[in-house]
Design a protein around this motif. Structure first.
Motif, PDB file in Angstrom:
ATOM      1  N   ASN A  96     -10.886 -16.048 -15.759  1.00 45.40           N
ATOM      2  CA  ASN A  96      -9.514 -16.566 -15.672  1.00 45.40           C
ATOM      3  C   ASN A  96      -8.947 -16.522 -14.260  1.00 45.40           C
ATOM      4  O   ASN A  96      -7.786 -16.172 -14.051  1.00 45.40           O
ATOM      5  N   SER A  99      -6.301 -21.471 -13.887  1.00 48.91           N
ATOM      6  CA  SER A  99      -5.778 -21.955 -15.159  1.00 48.91           C
ATOM      7  C   SER A  99      -6.403 -23.312 -15.482  1.00 48.91           C
ATOM      8  O   SER A  99      -6.968 -23.988 -14.609  1.00 48.91           O
ATOM      9  N   ASP A 100      -6.276 -23.755 -16.738  1.00 52.31           N
ATOM     10  CA  ASP A 100      -6.758 -25.078 -17.120  1.00 52.31           C
ATOM     11  C   ASP A 100      -6.072 -26.162 -16.304  1.00 52.31           C
ATOM     12  O   ASP A 100      -6.704 -27.150 -15.891  1.00 52.31           O
ATOM     13  N   GLU A 101      -4.773 -25.996 -16.076  1.00 49.80           N
ATOM     14  CA  GLU A 101      -4.012 -26.996 -15.318  1.00 49.80           C
ATOM     15  C   GLU A 101      -4.518 -27.086 -13.881  1.00 49.80           C
ATOM     16  O   GLU A 101      -4.614 -28.186 -13.310  1.00 49.80           O
ATOM     17  N   CYS A 103      -7.597 -26.311 -12.825  1.00 44.13           N
ATOM     18  CA  CYS A 103      -8.916 -26.946 -12.877  1.00 44.13           C
ATOM     19  C   CYS A 103      -8.777 -28.470 -12.953  1.00 44.13           C
ATOM     20  O   CYS A 103      -9.437 -29.210 -12.215  1.00 44.13           O
ATOM     21  N   ASP A 104      -7.911 -28.932 -13.853  1.00 49.27           N
ATOM     22  CA  ASP A 104      -7.708 -30.375 -14.006  1.00 49.27           C
ATOM     23  C   ASP A 104      -7.165 -31.002 -12.717  1.00 49.27           C
ATOM     24  O   ASP A 104      -7.596 -32.091 -12.309  1.00 49.27           O
ATOM     25  N   GLY A 213     -15.093 -27.417 -14.684  1.00 52.16           N
ATOM     26  CA  GLY A 213     -15.382 -28.192 -15.882  1.00 52.16           C
ATOM     27  C   GLY A 213     -16.721 -27.795 -16.462  1.00 52.16           C
ATOM     28  O   GLY A 213     -17.727 -27.756 -15.746  1.00 52.16           O
ATOM     29  N   GLU A 214     -16.748 -27.491 -17.740  1.00 50.72           N
ATOM     30  CA  GLU A 214     -17.973 -27.014 -18.394  1.00 50.72           C
ATOM     31  C   GLU A 214     -18.847 -28.188 -18.845  1.00 50.72           C
ATOM     32  O   GLU A 214     -18.358 -29.127 -19.464  1.00 50.72           O
ATOM     33  N   GLN A 233     -18.418 -21.185 -17.219  1.00 49.88           N
ATOM     34  CA  GLN A 233     -17.254 -21.234 -18.108  1.00 49.88           C
ATOM     35  C   GLN A 233     -15.993 -21.585 -17.316  1.00 49.88           C
ATOM     36  O   GLN A 233     -15.677 -20.960 -16.306  1.00 49.88           O
ATOM     37  N   ARG A 234     -15.291 -22.559 -17.805  1.00 50.90           N
ATOM     38  CA  ARG A 234     -14.106 -23.104 -17.134  1.00 50.90           C
ATOM     39  C   ARG A 234     -13.094 -22.014 -16.788  1.00 50.90           C
ATOM     40  O   ARG A 234     -12.735 -21.182 -17.626  1.00 50.90           O
ATOM     41  N   GLY A 235     -12.637 -22.019 -15.548  1.00 49.55           N
ATOM     42  CA  GLY A 235     -11.650 -21.058 -15.078  1.00 49.55           C
ATOM     43  C   GLY A 235     -12.242 -19.764 -14.563  1.00 49.55           C
ATOM     44  O   GLY A 235     -11.548 -18.977 -13.919  1.00 49.55           O
TER      45      GLY A 235
END
Length: 276
Positions: A96, A99-101, A103-104, A213-214, A233-235
């Motif tokens: 962690n 965050s997902d945001e 990464c995007d 991105g996985e 693993q993402r993040g």
């Protein structure tokens, strides 16, 4: 069935003498490590033997986050999980970190600027295409925008290493079949182009690979010398440092081929001094 007591293994002058003799014959650190393992030495003890015998203390400081027994580290604006660490080689897997945001946003900003990834041309100090590396990538300049600046500050706090000693953040996209064959990140002092590379900030002393991105399958970060695979693993992220440009640091690593889907990573290389 009789229970046999497992005898402890220690680094002895005799085994160190054997290691030095093998090195004198031209055998590489990975080859010697494999021979020790085949002879029955435990993996961690075999690595300790190599470190104690082949590594000459460089006196060069390297990034080394003060983890101790902590489960999480304060990265300033975010608490980052410590999922795994080992001492030789020094490797930490963080959870962690992004965050997902974030990464995007990194992938979105990078996508229009992607082109076939290059490697350092060790003969000249420039860049070149290399069949060992089949990803697409781009570089952000350090502090290029608010997002990059925030992530770089977080990394500097997490790894306790000056922000200005970091190269620009590189984003890479691996499509199915793409890979990066095992390699070292430090610059070989024996190569003619190394002097010009080192003039920009000294040697690389640490690497942080962040997973954006996985893929559906494949794409692990592999450390062949020690039999370690870190799943993308993402993040999350994997960090490792190396205090000298030598294979005895056991930091040979690569990106395994993506078998399905896409893998996206961001890489941060850390230098001895300010990177210019």
């Amino acid at each position: 069935m009789r229970d046999y007591e497992v005898q402890p293994q220690h680094v002895t002058p005799e085994v160190q003498a054997w290691v030095r003799a093998q090195a004198a014959l031209g055998h590489t650190a990975p080859t010697i490590l494999k021979a020790l393992r085949k002879a029955g030495w435990l993996a961690d003890v075999a690595r300790e033997v190599l470190a104690a015998t082949l590594q000459t203390p460089s006196g060069v400081p390297v990034p080394r986050p003060a983890i101790g027994a902590a489960l999480r580290l304060d990265a300033g604006d975010r608490q980052v999980d410590v999922l795994m660490q080992m001492s030789q080689p020094h490797i930490v897997v963080f959870g962690n970190l992004l965050s997902d945001e974030e990464c995007d946003a990194l992938m979105q900003a990078a996508r229009p600027r992607l082109s076939r990834s290059l490697t350092v041309a060790v003969k000249t100090g420039g860049e070149e295409l290399n069949d060992d590396r089949t990803s697409r990538g781009m570089f952000f300049t350090r502090g290029e925008n608010e997002l990059v600046n925030r992530i770089e500050a977080r990394i500097a706090r997490l790894l306790d290493w000056p922000l200005e000693n970091g190269e620009g953040l590189q984003v890479l996209q691996y499509l199915p079949g793409a890979e990066y064959k095992p390699h070292h990140d430090y610059f070989d002092p024996a190569e003619p182009g190394t002097a010009s590379i080192l003039a920009r900030g000294g040697q690389r002393v640490g690497t942080l690979i962040l997973y954006l991105g996985e893929p559906e399958a494949g794409g692990a970060t592999v450390f062949p010398d020690i039999g370690l695979e870190v799943m993308p693993q993402r993040g999350h992220a994997v960090f490792f440092s190396y205090d000298q440009p030598h294979a005895s640091t056991l930091t040979l690593h690569g990106g395994a081929p993506v078998l399905a889907g896409e893998k996206w990573v961001a890489t941060k290389w850390l230098r001895e001094r300010e990177f210019t």
